[in-house]
Design a protein around this motif. Structure first.
Motif, PDB file in Angstrom:
ATOM      1  N   VAL A   1      -4.688 -17.404  40.350  1.00  0.00           N
ATOM      2  CA  VAL A   1      -3.735 -16.304  40.553  1.00  0.00           C
ATOM      3  C   VAL A   1      -4.420 -15.144  41.262  1.00  0.00           C
TER       4      VAL A   1
ATOM      5  N   LYS B   1      -2.981 -12.540  49.314  1.00  0.00           N
ATOM      6  CA  LYS B   1      -1.752 -11.828  49.712  1.00  0.00           C
ATOM      7  C   LYS B   1      -2.062 -10.368  50.006  1.00  0.00           C
TER       8      LYS B   1
ATOM      9  N   ASP C   1       5.300  -9.805  41.579  1.00  0.00           N
ATOM     10  CA  ASP C   1       5.924 -11.023  42.115  1.00  0.00           C
ATOM     11  C   ASP C   1       5.102 -12.267  41.753  1.00  0.00           C
ATOM     12  N   THR C   2       3.799 -12.145  41.883  1.00  0.00           N
ATOM     13  CA  THR C   2       2.926 -13.290  41.577  1.00  0.00           C
ATOM     14  C   THR C   2       3.012 -13.645  40.097  1.00  0.00           C
TER      15      THR C   2
ATOM     16  N   ARG D   1       5.498 -13.135  38.093  1.00  0.00           N
ATOM     17  CA  ARG D   1       6.796 -13.745  37.868  1.00  0.00           C
ATOM     18  C   ARG D   1       6.778 -15.203  38.303  1.00  0.00           C
ATOM     19  N   GLU D   2       6.072 -15.481  39.395  1.00  0.00           N
ATOM     20  CA  GLU D   2       6.014 -16.858  39.885  1.00  0.00           C
ATOM     21  C   GLU D   2       5.298 -17.775  38.884  1.00  0.00           C
ATOM     22  N   ILE D   3       4.199 -17.310  38.309  1.00  0.00           N
ATOM     23  CA  ILE D   3       3.467 -18.182  37.374  1.00  0.00           C
ATOM     24  C   ILE D   3       4.008 -18.059  35.959  1.00  0.00           C
ATOM     25  N   GLY D   4       4.775 -17.066  35.679  1.00  0.00           N
ATOM     26  CA  GLY D   4       5.381 -16.873  34.371  1.00  0.00           C
ATOM     27  C   GLY D   4       4.520 -16.015  33.489  1.00  0.00           C
ATOM     28  N   GLU D   5       5.144 -15.091  32.775  1.00  0.00           N
ATOM     29  CA  GLU D   5       4.394 -14.170  31.946  1.00  0.00           C
ATOM     30  C   GLU D   5       3.812 -14.850  30.715  1.00  0.00           C
TER      31      GLU D   5
END
Length: 173
Positions: A136, A143, A160-161, A163-167
Motif C-alpha cells: 500500500v 501515486k 482513496d487507497t 478505501r480500495e484495500i478496505g479499512e
C-alpha cells in the motif's frame, strides 16, 4: 465176699477208673493237638483285629487331621482370594492413574502444538499485513510521485487507497 461200693463189682470200678484216666489223658493230648492250634488261631485273630482297630483309629485321626488341614486351607484360600483381589484393584488404580497421566500429557502436547500453530499463524498474518502495508505504501508513494500534488491532493490519494484495500484489513492488527 468183698464189699461192694454202691453195689458195683471191683472189675467195673477198675475199668471205670482206667477209662477215666484214659479219657483224661486223651483230653490232654487232644487239647494239646486240637485246642492249642485253635487257641493260637483265636489269639492271632484277636491280635489281627486289635491291629486293624489300631490302624482304623490311626486312619481316623489322620482323616481328622486332613479335614482340619483342608478346612484351614479353605479359610486361607478365601483370605488369599481377597488379597489377590486387593492387589488387582491396586494395580487397576495404578494403571488408571498412569493412563490418565499419559492422556493429560498428550493433551498438554496437543495444546502446545496448537499454541505454536496459532503463534505461527499470527506471525504469518502479521507478515502478510506488513507486506500489504508495504504494498500500500509503495502504491501510495508511486501515486504521490506521479501526481506531484499538494498536501490536500496527497490526503485524498491516501483516503482513496485505503478505501480500495478496505479499512478492516489494516486495523485488525
Amino acid at each position: 465176699m468183698l464189699e461192694r461200693l454202691f453195689g458195683l463189682d471191683p472189675q467195673l470200678l477198675f475199668d471205670a477208673v482206667v477209662l477215666a484216666v484214659n479219657i483224661f489223658i486223651l483230653f490232654l493230648v487232644a487239647s494239646y493237638n486240637l485246642f492249642e492250634p485253635a487257641r493260637n488261631l483265636l489269639k492271632k485273630r484277636e491280635e489281627r483285629i486289635a491291629a486293624e482297630l489300631d490302624s482304623a483309629k490311626k486312619d481316623m485321626e489322620d482323616a481328622k487331621a486332613l479335614k482340619e488341614d483342608y478346612e484351614n486351607r479353605i479359610a486361607n484360600i478365601e483370605a488369599e482370594a481377597d488379597e489377590i483381589l486387593a492387589k488387582a484393584r491396586k494395580s487397576a488404580v495404578k494403571n488408571e492413574e498412569l493412563i490418565i497421566a499419559q492422556a493429560k500429557e498428550e493433551a498438554s502436547r496437543i495444546l502446545k502444538r496448537a499454541d505454536n500453530q496459532i503463534e505461527l499463524e499470527k506471525k504469518k498474518a502479521a507478515d502478510d499485513i506488513k507486506n500489504e502495508i508495504i504494498d500500500v505504501a509503495t502504491v501510495l508513494a508511486s501515486k504521490v510521485l506521479e501526481a506531484e500534488v499538494d498536501e490536500n491532493k496527497s490526503k485524498s490519494l491516501i483516503d482513496d487507497t485505503l478505501r480500495e484495500i478496505g479499512e478492516s484489513t489494516w486495523q485488525n492488527q
